[in-house]
Design a protein around this motif. Structure first.
Motif, PDB file in Angstrom:
ATOM      1  N   VAL A  89     -13.542 -27.339  -3.206  1.00 28.36           N
ATOM      2  CA  VAL A  89     -11.477 -26.979  -4.155  1.00 28.36           C
ATOM      3  C   VAL A  89     -11.746 -26.790  -5.578  1.00 28.36           C
ATOM      4  O   VAL A  89     -12.711 -27.701  -5.881  1.00 28.36           O
ATOM      5  N   ALA A  90     -11.133 -25.614  -5.765  1.00 15.95           N
ATOM      6  CA  ALA A  90     -10.692 -25.193  -6.998  1.00 15.95           C
ATOM      7  C   ALA A  90      -9.552 -25.125  -8.112  1.00 15.95           C
ATOM      8  O   ALA A  90      -8.429 -25.350  -6.207  1.00 15.95           O
ATOM      9  N   VAL A  91      -9.866 -25.773  -9.037  1.00 17.40           N
ATOM     10  CA  VAL A  91      -7.612 -24.795  -9.622  1.00 17.40           C
ATOM     11  C   VAL A  91      -8.054 -23.661 -10.611  1.00 17.40           C
ATOM     12  O   VAL A  91      -8.493 -23.940 -11.416  1.00 17.40           O
ATOM     13  N   ALA A  92      -6.908 -23.258 -10.610  1.00 17.09           N
ATOM     14  CA  ALA A  92      -6.771 -22.397 -11.345  1.00 17.09           C
ATOM     15  C   ALA A  92      -5.813 -21.819 -12.419  1.00 17.09           C
ATOM     16  O   ALA A  92      -4.520 -22.212 -11.958  1.00 17.09           O
ATOM     17  N   VAL A  93      -5.731 -21.779 -13.309  1.00 12.56           N
ATOM     18  CA  VAL A  93      -4.784 -22.502 -14.682  1.00 12.56           C
ATOM     19  C   VAL A  93      -4.446 -21.756 -15.268  1.00 12.56           C
ATOM     20  O   VAL A  93      -5.192 -20.682 -16.244  1.00 12.56           O
ATOM     21  N   PHE A  94      -2.748 -21.242 -15.446  1.00 13.92           N
ATOM     22  CA  PHE A  94      -2.320 -19.498 -15.604  1.00 13.92           C
ATOM     23  C   PHE A  94      -1.701 -20.914 -16.748  1.00 13.92           C
ATOM     24  O   PHE A  94      -0.411 -21.150 -16.778  1.00 13.92           O
ATOM     25  N   ILE A  95      -2.222 -20.455 -17.928  1.00 14.44           N
ATOM     26  CA  ILE A  95      -1.695 -21.092 -19.487  1.00 14.44           C
ATOM     27  C   ILE A  95      -0.658 -19.906 -19.861  1.00 14.44           C
ATOM     28  O   ILE A  95      -0.775 -19.045 -20.227  1.00 14.44           O
ATOM     29  N   VAL A  96       0.978 -20.408 -19.668  1.00 11.84           N
ATOM     30  CA  VAL A  96       1.563 -19.160 -19.502  1.00 11.84           C
ATOM     31  C   VAL A  96       1.702 -19.579 -20.998  1.00 11.84           C
ATOM     32  O   VAL A  96       2.559 -20.497 -22.239  1.00 11.84           O
ATOM     33  N   LYS A  97       1.864 -18.544 -22.420  1.00 16.60           N
ATOM     34  CA  LYS A  97       2.599 -18.480 -23.913  1.00 16.60           C
ATOM     35  C   LYS A  97       3.984 -16.912 -23.993  1.00 16.60           C
ATOM     36  O   LYS A  97       2.870 -15.967 -23.714  1.00 16.60           O
ATOM     37  N   GLU A  98       4.250 -17.363 -23.829  1.00 13.89           N
ATOM     38  CA  GLU A  98       6.305 -16.205 -23.910  1.00 13.89           C
ATOM     39  C   GLU A  98       5.521 -15.413 -22.993  1.00 13.89           C
ATOM     40  O   GLU A  98       5.611 -16.096 -21.839  1.00 13.89           O
ATOM     41  N   ASN A  99       5.592 -14.036 -22.568  1.00 11.61           N
ATOM     42  CA  ASN A  99       5.661 -12.960 -21.180  1.00 11.61           C
ATOM     43  C   ASN A  99       3.680 -13.415 -21.059  1.00 11.61           C
ATOM     44  O   ASN A  99       3.158 -12.591 -20.684  1.00 11.61           O
ATOM     45  N   LYS A 100       2.886 -13.817 -21.671  1.00  8.55           N
ATOM     46  CA  LYS A 100       1.461 -13.986 -21.844  1.00  8.55           C
ATOM     47  C   LYS A 100       0.906 -14.846 -21.159  1.00  8.55           C
ATOM     48  O   LYS A 100       1.667 -15.898 -20.685  1.00  8.55           O
ATOM     49  N   LEU A 101      -0.428 -14.902 -20.285  1.00 11.63           N
ATOM     50  CA  LEU A 101      -1.472 -15.690 -20.001  1.00 11.63           C
ATOM     51  C   LEU A 101      -2.955 -15.149 -20.722  1.00 11.63           C
ATOM     52  O   LEU A 101      -3.444 -14.427 -21.179  1.00 11.63           O
TER      53      LEU A 101
END
Length: 150
Positions: free
Chosen positions: A10-22
């Motif tokens: 099991v893995a966790v992928a983290v989509f850190i969002v800032k405005e319209n960016k990753l």
């Protein structure tokens, strides 16, 4: 004949969002070498998905995150035809935001990543890790709530 490598991980992928960016980095680890990916890592025993996301982001980038939300779960089978091996990953895709939007990511694991950059959602780098690319083709968007009940 392809040999399975252990039990599913099991893995966790983290989509850190800032405005319209990753926040995305180019991997240097043995798995998906030279592919672009978000911060991610294996779930440790007894850890919640949110704890894993927080730990992995801190270890890889030095950033502090909050408002972690599960968006999608993917089931991924990978084959290495050269070595006749296969692995199985369940990946929890989560979205998060920075505690302090002025934080600057650091490359704390240079042996695993070339560095971190903010990429516009409409102009992502290539090649993306296969599970991220596949999720996008299926309509995944980390800026929207995508999780579907089964």
């Amino acid at each position: 004949m392809v040999m399975a490598v252990g039990s599913p991980k099991v893995a966790v992928a983290v989509f850190i969002v800032k405005e319209n960016k990753l926040l995305i980095g180019k991997r240097q680890a043995c798995v998906a070498h030279s592919y672009f990916s978000v911060p991610s890592g294996h779930l440790e025993f007894g850890e919640s998905f949110e704890e894993c996301a927080t730990r992995e982001v801190k270890e890889e980038t030095g950033l502090d995150i909050m408002k972690i939300k599960i968006l999608k779960v993917t089931n991924n089978l990978f084959r290495d035809d050269e070595e006749n091996l296969a692995s199985h990953y369940v990946v929890i895709l989560v979205r998060a935001v920075l505690v302090d939007p002025n934080q600057i990511p650091q490359n704390l694991e240079p042996q695993k990543c070339d560095g971190w950059e903010w990429y516009d959602w409409e102009n992502l780098p290539n090649p993306l890790v296969p599970q991220f690319k596949s999720a996008i083709k299926q309509g995944f968007n980390p800026f929207q709530d995508n999780f579907k009940e089964y």
